[in-house]
Design a protein around this motif. Structure first.
Motif, PDB file in Angstrom:
ATOM      1  N   ALA A   5       7.211  -3.157   2.580  1.00 32.15           N
ATOM      2  CA  ALA A   5       6.886  -1.973   1.788  1.00 32.15           C
ATOM      3  C   ALA A   5       5.408  -1.914   1.430  1.00 32.15           C
ATOM      4  O   ALA A   5       4.877  -0.852   1.132  1.00 32.15           O
ATOM      5  N   ALA A   6       4.733  -3.062   1.469  1.00 33.93           N
ATOM      6  CA  ALA A   6       3.300  -3.147   1.180  1.00 33.93           C
ATOM      7  C   ALA A   6       2.738  -4.380   1.881  1.00 33.93           C
ATOM      8  O   ALA A   6       3.479  -5.305   2.212  1.00 33.93           O
ATOM      9  N   THR A   7       1.425  -4.369   2.128  1.00 32.02           N
ATOM     10  CA  THR A   7       0.748  -5.510   2.749  1.00 32.02           C
ATOM     11  C   THR A   7      -0.582  -5.733   2.029  1.00 32.02           C
ATOM     12  O   THR A   7      -0.935  -4.982   1.114  1.00 32.02           O
ATOM     13  N   HIS A  12       1.114   0.992   0.090  1.00 33.73           N
ATOM     14  CA  HIS A  12       2.456   1.515   0.352  1.00 33.73           C
ATOM     15  C   HIS A  12       2.580   1.754   1.857  1.00 33.73           C
ATOM     16  O   HIS A  12       1.685   2.331   2.459  1.00 33.73           O
ATOM     17  N   VAL A  13       3.692   1.338   2.438  1.00 31.34           N
ATOM     18  CA  VAL A  13       4.013   1.616   3.835  1.00 31.34           C
ATOM     19  C   VAL A  13       5.253   2.488   3.835  1.00 31.34           C
ATOM     20  O   VAL A  13       6.255   2.143   3.216  1.00 31.34           O
ATOM     21  N   THR A  14       5.179   3.627   4.519  1.00 30.36           N
ATOM     22  CA  THR A  14       6.291   4.563   4.561  1.00 30.36           C
ATOM     23  C   THR A  14       6.632   4.885   6.008  1.00 30.36           C
ATOM     24  O   THR A  14       5.726   5.114   6.820  1.00 30.36           O
ATOM     25  N   LEU A  15       7.908   4.916   6.327  1.00 31.45           N
ATOM     26  CA  LEU A  15       8.370   5.295   7.661  1.00 31.45           C
ATOM     27  C   LEU A  15       8.940   6.696   7.610  1.00 31.45           C
ATOM     28  O   LEU A  15       9.579   7.075   6.632  1.00 31.45           O
ATOM     29  N   GLY A  16       8.712   7.471   8.675  1.00 32.47           N
ATOM     30  CA  GLY A  16       9.246   8.829   8.735  1.00 32.47           C
ATOM     31  C   GLY A  16       9.868   9.109  10.088  1.00 32.47           C
ATOM     32  O   GLY A  16       9.624   8.402  11.058  1.00 32.47           O
ATOM     33  N   CYS A  29       0.356   4.449   5.810  1.00 34.49           N
ATOM     34  CA  CYS A  29      -0.142   3.345   4.988  1.00 34.49           C
ATOM     35  C   CYS A  29      -1.212   3.877   4.046  1.00 34.49           C
ATOM     36  O   CYS A  29      -2.179   4.489   4.491  1.00 34.49           O
ATOM     37  N   GLU A  30      -1.012   3.679   2.753  1.00 32.94           N
ATOM     38  CA  GLU A  30      -2.066   3.991   1.786  1.00 32.94           C
ATOM     39  C   GLU A  30      -2.974   2.766   1.733  1.00 32.94           C
ATOM     40  O   GLU A  30      -2.559   1.685   1.313  1.00 32.94           O
ATOM     41  N   LYS A  40      -7.174   6.052   0.717  1.00 30.59           N
ATOM     42  CA  LYS A  40      -7.024   6.922   1.892  1.00 30.59           C
ATOM     43  C   LYS A  40      -5.713   6.589   2.578  1.00 30.59           C
ATOM     44  O   LYS A  40      -5.181   5.486   2.452  1.00 30.59           O
ATOM     45  N   THR A  41      -5.177   7.539   3.324  1.00 27.85           N
ATOM     46  CA  THR A  41      -3.901   7.339   4.009  1.00 27.85           C
ATOM     47  C   THR A  41      -4.097   7.391   5.510  1.00 27.85           C
ATOM     48  O   THR A  41      -4.644   8.354   6.035  1.00 27.85           O
ATOM     49  N   ILE A  42      -3.663   6.327   6.181  1.00 27.86           N
ATOM     50  CA  ILE A  42      -3.680   6.289   7.643  1.00 27.86           C
ATOM     51  C   ILE A  42      -2.260   6.597   8.117  1.00 27.86           C
ATOM     52  O   ILE A  42      -1.289   6.063   7.578  1.00 27.86           O
ATOM     53  N   THR A  43      -2.153   7.491   9.088  1.00 21.17           N
ATOM     54  CA  THR A  43      -0.847   7.881   9.604  1.00 21.17           C
ATOM     55  C   THR A  43      -0.808   7.676  11.109  1.00 21.17           C
ATOM     56  O   THR A  43      -1.667   8.185  11.832  1.00 21.17           O
ATOM     57  N   LEU A  44       0.177   6.935  11.555  1.00 17.80           N
ATOM     58  CA  LEU A  44       0.461   6.771  12.981  1.00 17.80           C
ATOM     59  C   LEU A  44       1.665   7.645  13.284  1.00 17.80           C
ATOM     60  O   LEU A  44       2.706   7.530  12.628  1.00 17.80           O
TER      61      LEU A  44
END
Length: 70
Positions: A5-7, A12-16, A29-30, A40-44
């Protein structure tokens, strides 16, 4: 998927998306770290072809990973 859930670098790590459909799956990932990236938020995001795209809105280009856009 087995991600934490975090590193150390992600507050915060979120799956969609759906696990049954590769299209539209995402990992968000925030970021935490220096003031330049923190918050900042990185989105893959997985594309229909199965490749991953990366975006980090609002982050200065010099701090982006080479594969990412802002």
């Amino acid at each position: 998927m087995g991600l934490p859930a975090a590193t150390a670098r992600c507050a915060h790590v979120t799956l969609g998306g759906s696990t049954g459909d590769a299209r539209g799956q995402s990992i968000t990932c925030e970021l935490r770290g220096s003031p330049k990236v923190s918050g900042k938020t990185i989105t893959l995001t997985r594309t229909a072809s199965g490749r991953w795209s990366c975006s980090v809105p609002g982050l200065e280009a010099r701090y982006l990973p080479p594969e990412c856009t802002n």
